[in-house]
Write a protein that holds these residues in place. Structure first.
Motif, PDB file in Angstrom:
ATOM      1  N   PHE A 144      -8.431   6.625   2.513  1.00 59.44           N
ATOM      2  CA  PHE A 144      -7.731   5.481   3.089  1.00 59.44           C
ATOM      3  C   PHE A 144      -8.525   4.905   4.258  1.00 59.44           C
ATOM      4  CE2 PHE A 144      -4.713   3.274   5.759  1.00 59.44           C
ATOM      5  CZ  PHE A 144      -3.910   2.605   4.853  1.00 59.44           C
ATOM      6  N   PHE A 185       1.062   5.155   0.110  1.00 54.63           N
ATOM      7  CA  PHE A 185       0.219   6.271   0.535  1.00 54.63           C
ATOM      8  C   PHE A 185       0.985   7.579   0.373  1.00 54.63           C
ATOM      9  CE2 PHE A 185      -1.405   9.279   3.647  1.00 54.63           C
ATOM     10  CZ  PHE A 185      -2.765   9.231   3.399  1.00 54.63           C
ATOM     11  N   PHE A 228      -2.349   5.240  -3.210  1.00 54.48           N
ATOM     12  CA  PHE A 228      -3.246   6.333  -2.838  1.00 54.48           C
ATOM     13  C   PHE A 228      -2.521   7.631  -3.158  1.00 54.48           C
ATOM     14  CE2 PHE A 228      -4.954   2.843  -0.558  1.00 54.48           C
ATOM     15  CZ  PHE A 228      -6.283   3.136  -0.276  1.00 54.48           C
ATOM     16  N   ALA A 233      -7.454   5.919  -5.229  1.00 53.98           N
ATOM     17  CA  ALA A 233      -6.827   4.651  -4.848  1.00 53.98           C
ATOM     18  C   ALA A 233      -6.844   3.798  -6.108  1.00 53.98           C
ATOM     19  CB  ALA A 233      -7.587   3.975  -3.722  1.00 53.98           C
ATOM     20  N   VAL A 240       0.866  -1.173   0.000  1.00 51.59           N
ATOM     21  CA  VAL A 240       0.000   0.000   0.000  1.00 51.59           C
ATOM     22  C   VAL A 240       0.902   1.222   0.000  1.00 51.59           C
ATOM     23  CG1 VAL A 240      -1.802   1.280   1.204  1.00 51.59           C
ATOM     24  CG2 VAL A 240      -1.821  -1.218   1.249  1.00 51.59           C
ATOM     25  N   TYR A 260      -1.485  -1.290  -4.168  1.00 48.95           N
ATOM     26  CA  TYR A 260      -2.431  -0.191  -4.351  1.00 48.95           C
ATOM     27  C   TYR A 260      -1.758   1.114  -3.976  1.00 48.95           C
ATOM     28  CZ  TYR A 260      -5.548  -4.042  -4.872  1.00 48.95           C
ATOM     29  OH  TYR A 260      -6.107  -5.201  -5.322  1.00 48.95           O
TER      30      TYR A 260
END
Length: 178
Positions: A146, A56, A77, A105, A54, A75
């Motif tokens: 998120f 971010f 963001f 996202a 992830v 993924y």
């Protein structure tokens, strides 16, 4: 079974709050922290098969080889001005600041045509907003996205459902790589 979340963030300070939020949905998760591509390469390969990446608010290129080893996908963001899709900021600093941003996202894939948006929100910036306040508004909306998706991220689903993108019948196969 999803066992590890690899958090790739822009700052160290973002790591713990994100991990705490995800841990609320799955107490069994382990976490790996990364700030750079070199941090990703230091993660033991046997962890990756039961891991999800992830990213971010991090502007880090993830190596293709790393993405292919992840058992539960990756993924990202991020925020982008709607006036200049795909660009991090206006093309010319003489232009006025964007008044609307999308916080997104999106799956990270080595095949660009197979990326899918799994979460999307917009934020409109009031006229006259100074740059620091604009950044705070956009970041807080990204954090909200998120938070809203944290249950799905921490869950064991192999892939998050797309809201924009390819359908399952178009999923890449090994034969497509050749």
């Amino acid at each position: 079974m999803l066992k590890t979340i690899i958090l790739l963030t822009d700052t160290v300070q973002q790591q713990q709050p994100l991990a705490n939020l995800l841990r609320e949905h799955n107490r069994e998760l382990a976490f790996c922290s990364a700030l750079r591509a070199q941090d990703l390469s230091a993660i033991e390969p046997e962890i990756l098969g039961e891991a999800r990446l992830v990213s971010f608010a991090a502007d880090v290129a993830v190596p293709e080889k790393f993405l292919l080893q992840l058992g539960y996908g990756a993924y990202k963001f991020y925020a982008a001005p709607t006036q200049y899709p795909g660009l991090p900021s206006p093309p010319d600093e003489n232009d006025e600041a964007p008044s609307c941003y999308s916080v997104i996202a999106q799956s990270m894939m080595i095949w660009p045509d197979f990326k899918k948006v799994v979460g999307l929100e917009t934020v409109t910036i009031p006229d006259g907003t100074v740059a620091a306040e604009r950044e705070r508004l956009v970041f807080s909306r990204l954090a909200h996205l998120f938070w809203r998706m944290s249950d799905m991220i921490a869950g064991g689903a192999e892939e998050l459902p797309g809201i924009i993108g390819v359908n399952d019948s178009q999923r890449p196969s090994l034969s497509m790589m050749n």
